[in-house]
Design a protein around this motif. Structure first.
Motif, PDB file in Angstrom:
ATOM      1  N   ARG A  40       0.815  -1.220   0.000  1.00 44.23           N
ATOM      2  CA  ARG A  40       0.000   0.000   0.000  1.00 44.23           C
ATOM      3  C   ARG A  40       0.846   1.267   0.000  1.00 44.23           C
ATOM      4  NH1 ARG A  40      -5.419  -1.890   2.920  1.00 44.23           N
ATOM      5  NH2 ARG A  40      -5.060  -4.126   2.685  1.00 44.23           N
ATOM      6  N   ASP A 275      -3.157  -9.546   2.738  1.00 45.38           N
ATOM      7  CA  ASP A 275      -4.378  -9.521   3.528  1.00 45.38           C
ATOM      8  C   ASP A 275      -4.637 -10.902   4.143  1.00 45.38           C
ATOM      9  OD1 ASP A 275      -7.237  -7.991   3.811  1.00 45.38           O
ATOM     10  OD2 ASP A 275      -7.530 -10.120   3.417  1.00 45.38           O
ATOM     11  N   HIS A 278      -7.703 -12.803   2.732  1.00 45.72           N
ATOM     12  CA  HIS A 278      -7.420 -13.297   1.384  1.00 45.72           C
ATOM     13  C   HIS A 278      -6.464 -14.481   1.426  1.00 45.72           C
ATOM     14  CE1 HIS A 278      -6.287 -13.520  -2.808  1.00 45.72           C
ATOM     15  NE2 HIS A 278      -5.025 -13.417  -2.443  1.00 45.72           N
ATOM     16  N   SER A 303     -12.253   2.316   4.750  1.00 42.66           N
ATOM     17  CA  SER A 303     -11.673   2.369   3.426  1.00 42.66           C
ATOM     18  C   SER A 303     -11.408   3.850   3.144  1.00 42.66           C
ATOM     19  CB  SER A 303     -12.630   1.775   2.387  1.00 42.66           C
ATOM     20  OG  SER A 303     -12.007   1.728   1.118  1.00 42.66           O
ATOM     21  N   LYS A 416     -12.392   1.877  -2.865  1.00 42.01           N
ATOM     22  CA  LYS A 416     -12.607   0.525  -2.349  1.00 42.01           C
ATOM     23  C   LYS A 416     -12.321  -0.568  -3.367  1.00 42.01           C
ATOM     24  CE  LYS A 416     -15.872  -2.073  -2.700  1.00 42.01           C
ATOM     25  NZ  LYS A 416     -17.161  -2.798  -2.817  1.00 42.01           N
ATOM     26  N   PHE A 419      -8.661  -1.063  -3.730  1.00 42.24           N
ATOM     27  CA  PHE A 419      -8.045  -1.747  -2.592  1.00 42.24           C
ATOM     28  C   PHE A 419      -8.260  -3.259  -2.709  1.00 42.24           C
ATOM     29  CE2 PHE A 419      -8.153   2.472  -0.586  1.00 42.24           C
ATOM     30  CZ  PHE A 419      -6.903   2.492   0.014  1.00 42.24           C
ATOM     31  N   TYR A 423      -4.799  -4.971  -3.725  1.00 39.37           N
ATOM     32  CA  TYR A 423      -4.214  -5.502  -2.486  1.00 39.37           C
ATOM     33  C   TYR A 423      -5.001  -6.673  -1.898  1.00 39.37           C
ATOM     34  CZ  TYR A 423      -2.233  -0.793  -2.894  1.00 39.37           C
ATOM     35  OH  TYR A 423      -1.644   0.362  -3.359  1.00 39.37           O
ATOM     36  N   ASN A 424      -6.048  -7.127  -2.594  1.00 35.86           N
ATOM     37  CA  ASN A 424      -6.909  -8.198  -2.062  1.00 35.86           C
ATOM     38  C   ASN A 424      -7.428  -7.857  -0.670  1.00 35.86           C
ATOM     39  OD1 ASN A 424      -6.625 -10.097  -4.287  1.00 35.86           O
ATOM     40  ND2 ASN A 424      -4.512 -10.378  -3.593  1.00 35.86           N
ATOM     41  N   SER A 425      -7.716  -6.593  -0.457  1.00 31.62           N
ATOM     42  CA  SER A 425      -8.106  -6.092   0.855  1.00 31.62           C
ATOM     43  C   SER A 425      -9.543  -6.483   1.203  1.00 31.62           C
ATOM     44  CB  SER A 425      -7.963  -4.565   0.859  1.00 31.62           C
ATOM     45  OG  SER A 425      -8.504  -4.013   2.026  1.00 31.62           O
ATOM     46  N   TYR A 426      -9.737  -7.018   2.401  1.00 38.17           N
ATOM     47  CA  TYR A 426     -11.068  -7.432   2.831  1.00 38.17           C
ATOM     48  C   TYR A 426     -12.010  -6.230   2.888  1.00 38.17           C
ATOM     49  CZ  TYR A 426     -14.777  -9.503   5.664  1.00 38.17           C
ATOM     50  OH  TYR A 426     -16.000  -9.951   6.121  1.00 38.17           O
ATOM     51  N   ASN A 429     -10.920  -2.415   2.861  1.00 37.84           N
ATOM     52  CA  ASN A 429     -10.437  -1.560   3.952  1.00 37.84           C
ATOM     53  C   ASN A 429      -9.050  -1.021   3.602  1.00 37.84           C
ATOM     54  OD1 ASN A 429      -8.120  -2.799   5.766  1.00 37.84           O
ATOM     55  ND2 ASN A 429      -9.395  -4.522   5.074  1.00 37.84           N
ATOM     56  N   GLY A 432      -6.767  -1.845   7.831  1.00 42.76           N
ATOM     57  CA  GLY A 432      -6.726  -3.083   8.583  1.00 42.76           C
ATOM     58  C   GLY A 432      -7.854  -3.198   9.586  1.00 42.76           C
TER      59      GLY A 432
END
Length: 489
Positions: A40, A275, A278, A303, A416, A419, A423-426, A429, A432
């Motif tokens: 990120r 992540d 992920h 996010s 969003k 992301f 970044y395969n962000s849940y 977000n 974190g």
């Protein structure tokens, strides 16, 4: 004996862990799905402008120094720091702002000028914040979150009440002026939760702000990424980019290999700095430690809607970092955490690195970075991005008394959906999992997989939590667990 260690991702925590593991004599390879490293904290260069794509605040310089000192180095071996003066501005209206000085005595004087008697109260508050900082950052956060007993010390026992009260309540007992309250509540937003949901003990963030100051690597936060890459390569770490991880193979409950772009890579240890949610989807379901129900029940940090903007002129009446609190702070927080939706009147943050680093924009021009915090999982469509850019840039023009929209010659958004894809962000977000009372230390997802041997995790969804300094610490903590396990094999 040397072991092969495959690390997924190249963010701060992953690179920190790589350095420690390579120093211990292991063969370490970092696999990054994107074309450039940094996670990120990647850098964007376009049309003569340079932008840090993610983290832009350099706080807790002592944590960075401690990291490099572990390798016999100093930050100055790799990059130069500039202390920002003012640290930042907080805008409340037209030509109406508070500039946060670069030293505590001046901040105390400024508070006193706004609210009589608050100067002495701030001194006492900061003494408590420094005490908490010394306990937390120099001691507690360097523990791996294995047991609740890690939090039990003589010092924390004296402060037990602070774990069951909250930042907002404590600050509002001491200060009455709403402007000062918002300034004091602001630093804990880096921890990903509302001040009213953040334990009082976390006021150590106020010491990070007022006590240690706000710094800027001379040519941006990417300087730190390059420094860590340089250190890692000196230690023998290999970096492979454009390396998408498709699966983690497990045999007899032991992680054996990863599949990278269709190729199986055997590994003695697999560490994910990607992540956490992920990463577990890369495992067969039986080996996942946390269910979808678990992840959905967690409190996630916001996010963000980000804009990287190039202007063909210099911008006036602004500072390197600027917070725009001219709308209802608490309503925006409710729109993130309580009733997730796009906020009607968003607070926003602006960062103009070219005020400090003239190389980040062409001569006579300015680079700007704008951020609107949003609820994770929110709908993200291009029309809404543009609508919100118009909202914030119009307010920016009014509050700083200048026209700038017609001077934009470059603009790129990130939200969003990005992301998630990048970044395969849940839920997309940005920071974190929030550090609420029930998501602190041993109550966070574990550094070591509870179900799969030789599989480890690091980064913002595990210990100690969100932020760049915690990411460096997370890398150190997980490397110590890995080294210990390898010695015992």
């Amino acid at each position: 004996m040397k072991k092969s260690i495959s690390i997924i991702g190249s963010g701060f925590s992953a690179m920190a862990a790589a350095c420690y593991l390579a120093k211990s004599g292991h063969i370490v390879t970092i696999y990054e799905k994107n074309a450039s490293i940094g996670g990120r904290a990647r850098q964007l260069k376009a049309e003569g402008f340079t932008f840090d794509m993610g983290p832009s605040w350099y706080w807790m310089p002592d944590v960075f120094e401690r990291f490099f000192a572990d390798f016999g180095k100093k930050t100055t071996d790799y990059y130069e720091l500039v202390k920002l003066s003012p640290a930042y501005r907080v805008y409340y209206g037209i030509d109406d702002f508070i500039a946060i000085a670069d030293n505590l005595p001046q901040i105390v004087a400024d508070f006193e000028a706004i609210e009589k008697g608050s100067g002495q109260i701030l001194k006492e508050f900061m003494a408590e914040a420094k005490s908490n900082y010394d306990i937390a950052i120099k001691e507690l956060v360097y523990r791996p979150g294995v047991s609740p007993l890690e939090l039990v010390t003589v010092e924390t026992a004296k402060k037990i009440g602070q774990f069951f009260s909250n930042i907002s309540k404590d600050i509002r007992k001491k200060f009455k002026n709403e402007r000062l309250i918002y300034i004091l509540e602001f630093p804990v937003l880096f921890l990903g939760a509302k001040p009213s949901d953040t334990p009082s003990f976390y006021n150590f963030m106020n010491y990070a702000d007022f006590g240690l100051g706000t710094w800027h690597p001379k040519t941006g936060m990417f300087d730190v990424v390059l420094a860590m890459e340089s250190l890692a390569r000196e230690l023998g770490v290999t970096f492979i980019t454009n390396a998408n991880i498709e699966k983690i193979n497990v045999e007899n409950k032991i992680a054996r290999s990863i599949v990278v772009n269709g190729k199986i890579i055997p590994s003695n240890v697999i560490l994910s700095g990607a992540d956490y949610h992920h990463t577990e989807t890369l495992l067969d379901k039986e080996y996942r430690a946390y269910s979808e129900k678990y992840w959905n029940s967690r409190v996630f940090a916001p996010s963000s809607l980000l804009f990287y903007v190039g202007f063909n002129k210099r911008i006036k009446n602004i500072s390197h970092h600027a917070l725009f609190f001219d709308v209802d702070f608490e309503q925006h927080a409710r729109d993130i955490y309580d009733d997730p939706k796009w906020p009607a009147a968003p607070l926003f943050y602006a960062n103009f690195p070219s005020l400090t680093d003239r190389t980040s924009a062409p001569e006579g021009m300015e680079s700007g970075f704008f951020l609107v915090p949003l609820a994770p999982g929110i709908d993200d469509i291009e029309e809404l991005r543009e609508e919100y850019f118009d909202k914030i840039i119009e307010r920016f023009e009014i509050l700083t008394q200048q026209t700038v929209k017609s001077n934009i010659i470059f603009k790129q958004s990130f939200c969003k959906n990005d992301f998630v894809s990048e970044y395969n962000s849940y839920k997309g977000n940005a920071y974190g999992m929030a550090n609420t009372l029930l998501q602190t230390a041993f109550l966070r997802p574990k550094l070591k997989s509870p179900k799969v041997k030789n599989l480890f995790f690091t980064g913002q969804l595990t210990v100690p939590g969100p932020g760049v300094p915690p990411a460096l610490i997370s890398g150190k903590l997980v490397s110590e667990l890995i080294v210990k396990q390898l010695l015992n094999q």
